[in-house]
Design a protein around this motif. Structure first.
Motif, PDB file in Angstrom:
ATOM      1  N   SER A  21      -2.076  -4.679  -3.474  1.00 63.03           N
ATOM      2  CA  SER A  21      -2.468  -4.645  -2.077  1.00 63.03           C
ATOM      3  C   SER A  21      -1.331  -4.055  -1.252  1.00 63.03           C
ATOM      4  O   SER A  21      -0.162  -4.233  -1.576  1.00 63.03           O
ATOM      5  N   ALA A  23      -0.222  -3.950   2.732  1.00 61.13           N
ATOM      6  CA  ALA A  23      -0.462  -4.438   4.088  1.00 61.13           C
ATOM      7  C   ALA A  23       0.352  -3.612   5.071  1.00 61.13           C
ATOM      8  O   ALA A  23       1.536  -3.340   4.838  1.00 61.13           O
ATOM      9  N   SER A  25       1.676  -2.822   9.114  1.00 60.98           N
ATOM     10  CA  SER A  25       1.950  -3.362  10.444  1.00 60.98           C
ATOM     11  C   SER A  25       2.537  -2.251  11.292  1.00 60.98           C
ATOM     12  O   SER A  25       2.997  -1.235  10.780  1.00 60.98           O
ATOM     13  N   THR A  28      -2.572   0.506  13.526  1.00 59.88           N
ATOM     14  CA  THR A  28      -3.769   0.408  12.713  1.00 59.88           C
ATOM     15  C   THR A  28      -3.829   1.606  11.760  1.00 59.88           C
ATOM     16  O   THR A  28      -3.389   2.708  12.100  1.00 59.88           O
ATOM     17  N   ASP A  73      -9.602  -1.902   3.727  1.00 63.69           N
ATOM     18  CA  ASP A  73     -10.223  -2.916   4.569  1.00 63.69           C
ATOM     19  C   ASP A  73      -9.676  -2.719   5.977  1.00 63.69           C
ATOM     20  O   ASP A  73      -8.516  -3.049   6.248  1.00 63.69           O
ATOM     21  N   ALA A  75     -10.534  -4.143   8.791  1.00 56.38           N
ATOM     22  CA  ALA A  75     -10.343  -5.392   9.541  1.00 56.38           C
ATOM     23  C   ALA A  75      -8.998  -6.024   9.206  1.00 56.38           C
ATOM     24  O   ALA A  75      -8.322  -6.582  10.076  1.00 56.38           O
ATOM     25  N   LYS A  76      -8.608  -5.940   7.935  1.00 52.05           N
ATOM     26  CA  LYS A  76      -7.348  -6.546   7.510  1.00 52.05           C
ATOM     27  C   LYS A  76      -6.191  -5.555   7.558  1.00 52.05           C
ATOM     28  O   LYS A  76      -5.049  -5.943   7.327  1.00 52.05           O
ATOM     29  N   ASN A  77      -6.499  -4.289   7.822  1.00 49.11           N
ATOM     30  CA  ASN A  77      -5.467  -3.246   7.861  1.00 49.11           C
ATOM     31  C   ASN A  77      -4.728  -3.153   6.527  1.00 49.11           C
ATOM     32  O   ASN A  77      -3.493  -3.085   6.486  1.00 49.11           O
ATOM     33  N   THR A  78      -5.496  -3.157   5.466  1.00 47.27           N
ATOM     34  CA  THR A  78      -4.922  -3.135   4.128  1.00 47.27           C
ATOM     35  C   THR A  78      -5.606  -2.079   3.258  1.00 47.27           C
ATOM     36  O   THR A  78      -6.713  -1.621   3.549  1.00 47.27           O
TER      37      THR A  78
END
Length: 131
Positions: A21, A23, A25, A28, A73, A75-78
């Motif tokens: 995964s 992630a 930050s 977006t 994803d 929504a999860k910004n992943t």
């Protein structure tokens, strides 16, 4: 600035699976194409998989086609990389990268495999596949 953090690496036996995964930050990822690269000891960093900003196009290195799947994803910004049927030759440090898609149309489609097409990189996560 986009900060990327990979997770999910580890030690697995040949034939097993791992899910990486990435992630993000800072911003977006909706305007970014995303890619996964890997680097084995003594070798250059190589393209593994990519996905465009909309998720409508995916790209894979021949060596992983049919075994790896990239997804995102919003929504999860992943971004994830599902790795199945792992082989010892998949052993490497895996890096997540982001490529801004606000430039010329078609740029990512023509350059997804190039390291220089990506603007931001994570620190990497180790994947080790034992035989």
């Amino acid at each position: 600035q986009v900060w990327l953090v990979e997770s999910g690496g580890g030690l697995v036996q040949a034939g097993g699976s791992l899910r990486l995964s990435c992630a993000a930050s800072g911003r977006t990822l909706s305007s970014y194409a995303m890619g996964w690269f890997r680097q084995a000891p003594g070798k250059e960093r190589e393209f593994v998989a990519g996905i465009n900003w909309s998720g409508g196009s995916t790209y894979y290195a021949d060596s992983v086609k049919g075994r790896f799947t990239i997804s995102r994803d919003y929504a999860k910004n992943t971004v994830a990389l599902q790795m199945n049927s792992l082989k010892p030759e998949d052993t490497a440090v895996y890096y997540c990268a982001a490529s801004w898609e606000g430039g010329p149309a078609g740029y990512y489609n023509n350059n997804y495999y190039r390291r220089g097409a990506y603007d931001f990189w994570g620190q990497g996560t180790q994947v080790t596949v034992s035989s």
